[in-house]
Design a protein around this motif. Structure first.
Motif, mmCIF file in Angstrom:
data_model
loop_
_atom_site.group_PDB
_atom_site.id
_atom_site.type_symbol
_atom_site.label_atom_id
_atom_site.label_comp_id
_atom_site.label_asym_id
_atom_site.label_seq_id
_atom_site.Cartn_x
_atom_site.Cartn_y
_atom_site.Cartn_z
ATOM 1 N N PRO A 174 38.759 52.147 51.421
ATOM 2 C CA PRO A 174 39.605 51.177 50.506
ATOM 3 C C PRO A 174 38.579 49.940 50.854
ATOM 4 O O PRO A 174 37.850 49.728 51.754
ATOM 5 N N GLY A 175 38.198 49.819 49.409
ATOM 6 C CA GLY A 175 37.061 48.952 48.950
ATOM 7 C C GLY A 175 35.675 49.134 49.458
ATOM 8 O O GLY A 175 34.521 48.550 49.045
ATOM 9 N N ALA A 176 35.456 50.394 49.548
ATOM 10 C CA ALA A 176 33.841 50.719 49.186
ATOM 11 C C ALA A 176 33.265 50.874 47.862
ATOM 12 O O ALA A 176 32.064 50.682 47.625
ATOM 13 N N GLY A 177 34.220 50.134 46.670
ATOM 14 C CA GLY A 177 33.673 49.923 45.494
ATOM 15 C C GLY A 177 34.102 51.694 44.681
ATOM 16 O O GLY A 177 33.400 51.613 43.572
ATOM 17 N N ARG A 189 34.722 42.595 51.365
ATOM 18 C CA ARG A 189 36.103 42.781 50.081
ATOM 19 C C ARG A 189 36.914 43.448 49.509
ATOM 20 O O ARG A 189 37.133 42.859 48.473
ATOM 21 N N LEU A 190 38.119 44.033 51.052
ATOM 22 C CA LEU A 190 39.184 43.955 49.813
ATOM 23 C C LEU A 190 40.133 42.747 50.064
ATOM 24 O O LEU A 190 40.869 42.473 48.743
ATOM 25 N N ILE A 191 39.836 41.385 50.964
ATOM 26 C CA ILE A 191 40.564 41.145 50.717
ATOM 27 C C ILE A 191 40.860 40.161 49.857
ATOM 28 O O ILE A 191 41.638 39.336 49.112
ATOM 29 N N HIS A 192 39.952 39.547 49.613
ATOM 30 C CA HIS A 192 38.703 38.738 48.565
ATOM 31 C C HIS A 192 38.721 39.798 47.214
ATOM 32 O O HIS A 192 38.090 39.224 46.145
ATOM 33 N N ARG A 193 39.505 41.093 47.537
ATOM 34 C CA ARG A 193 39.587 41.543 45.378
ATOM 35 C C ARG A 193 40.822 40.565 44.614
ATOM 36 O O ARG A 193 41.870 40.997 45.208
ATOM 37 N N ARG A 194 40.299 40.553 43.199
ATOM 38 C CA ARG A 194 42.146 39.746 42.053
ATOM 39 C C ARG A 194 41.076 41.268 40.968
ATOM 40 O O ARG A 194 40.283 41.501 40.816
ATOM 41 N N SER A 246 42.791 43.561 31.718
ATOM 42 C CA SER A 246 41.755 44.224 31.287
ATOM 43 C C SER A 246 41.573 45.416 32.227
ATOM 44 O O SER A 246 40.619 46.392 32.002
ATOM 45 N N GLY A 247 41.948 45.077 33.514
ATOM 46 C CA GLY A 247 41.917 46.081 34.731
ATOM 47 C C GLY A 247 40.573 46.286 35.878
ATOM 48 O O GLY A 247 40.095 46.538 36.250
ATOM 49 N N GLN A 248 40.010 45.105 34.762
ATOM 50 C CA GLN A 248 38.415 45.006 35.807
ATOM 51 C C GLN A 248 39.056 44.646 37.219
ATOM 52 O O GLN A 248 39.556 43.617 37.022
ATOM 53 N N ILE A 249 38.039 44.617 37.968
ATOM 54 C CA ILE A 249 37.976 44.833 39.205
ATOM 55 C C ILE A 249 36.922 43.101 39.021
ATOM 56 O O ILE A 249 35.803 43.409 39.408
ATOM 57 N N TYR A 250 37.395 41.934 40.068
ATOM 58 C CA TYR A 250 36.969 40.743 40.556
ATOM 59 C C TYR A 250 36.714 40.876 41.855
ATOM 60 O O TYR A 250 37.136 41.556 42.447
ATOM 61 N N HIS A 251 35.512 39.554 42.335
ATOM 62 C CA HIS A 251 36.087 40.181 44.271
ATOM 63 C C HIS A 251 35.072 37.820 43.994
ATOM 64 O O HIS A 251 34.762 38.296 43.032
ATOM 65 N N ASP A 303 49.154 45.057 49.076
ATOM 66 C CA ASP A 303 48.136 46.069 50.148
ATOM 67 C C ASP A 303 46.538 45.522 49.665
ATOM 68 O O ASP A 303 45.789 45.804 51.137
ATOM 69 N N ASP A 304 46.450 44.405 49.794
ATOM 70 C CA ASP A 304 44.569 43.474 49.736
ATOM 71 C C ASP A 304 45.376 42.461 51.098
ATOM 72 O O ASP A 304 44.244 41.927 51.386
#
Ligand code: ADP
Ligand code: ADP
Length: 212
Positions: free
Chosen positions: A9-12, A122-127, A132-137, A154-155
């Motif tokens: 998880p978080g690998a991208g 990466r995971l803790i700051h993922r939004r 749109s489903g777009q992944i941000y950090h 779960d983040d």
């Protein structure tokens, strides 16, 4: 072209999946996204919802049947990219059987390598943008104003630790499974997303690796 992205998880995986699917014009199949959609629609069983939110893995049968149905849809006829599935050896075996029924096989399995402290960050700051489903950090790829942000249950730090442990305990066993089949390619997942995509492309465009 049938590609599989594996990695903690978080690998991208989600980030790379979007870039690769646009490039190859194939659909992205993410069990995590499908399950979160079911959760939003209120169709996910309560016991599965609890497992997901706490960072555990759903039973193999539950995700295998999702994939079975999804890969039978017409847009998957000329290939697809799997992100977040398979996560266990029984899932990988089920995938092989399901593909064999249609005379298909995996072209390449790409393992994104990222050290654990960076994964946590990466995971803790993922939004993600709900619409749109777009992944941000929050630090590396900040969302634009007006994005409708979702912070996955779960983040949160406790669930993140559990998910990384689950990866090491369950999913890591997949790597030797695919290595034996000569399908596994390790890709350094540290660097800008576009740099990682270039590394993936150099693997899949190599003869014998599915991109020929
Ligand atoms: P990430 O992108 O952080 O790796 P996902 O979005 O792929 O996580 O998955 C979120 C959650 O959905 C997992 O923690 C797990 O509870 C469930 N899930 C997704 N895919 C699978 C799978 N193949 N097997 C079991 N559980 C899964
Ligand atoms: P996964 O699907 O493997 O769980 P994501 O693609 O959702 O991973 O990425 C996890 C987090 O890390 C997100 O916040 C994303 O914006 C960020 N991220 C992804 N790739 C990179 C990268 N190459 N460099 C920095 N941050 C990244």
């Amino acid at each position: 072209m049938i590609l599989v992205l594996v990695g903690p998880p978080g690998a991208g995986k989600g980030t790379q999946a979007k870039l690769l699917c646009a490039r190859f014009n194939i659909p992205q199949i993410s069990t995590g996204d499908m399950l979160r959609e079911a959760k939003r629609a209120g169709t996910l069983e309560k016991r599965y919802l609890d497992i997901m939110d706490s960072g555990g893995l759903l039973p193999d049968e539950a995700v295998i049947s999702l994939i079975d149905r999804r890969t039978a849809e017409p847009d998957c006829a000329s290939g697809f990219l799997l992100d977040g599935f398979p996560r266990t050896v029984p899932q990988a075996e089920a995938l092989d059987q399901l593909l064999a029924r249609g005379g298909k096989r995996i072209d390449a399995v790409l393992q994104l390598d990222v050290p654990r402290p960076l994964l946590e960050e990466r995971l803790i700051h993922r939004r993600t943008d709900k619409r749109s489903g777009q992944i941000y950090h929050l630090v590396y790829n900040p969302p634009p104003p007006g994005a409708e942000l979702e912070h996955r249950a779960d983040d949160r730090p406790e669930a993140v630790a559990r998910r990384l442990d689950a990866y090491e305990a369950m999913t890591a066993a997949l790597l030797p499974f695919y290595e034996e089949k000569k399908l596994l390619h390790r890709v350094d997942g540290v660097g800008k997303p576009e740099e990682v995509t270039q590394r993936v492309l150099s693997v899949v465009s190599r003869p014998g690796s599915g991109g020929e």
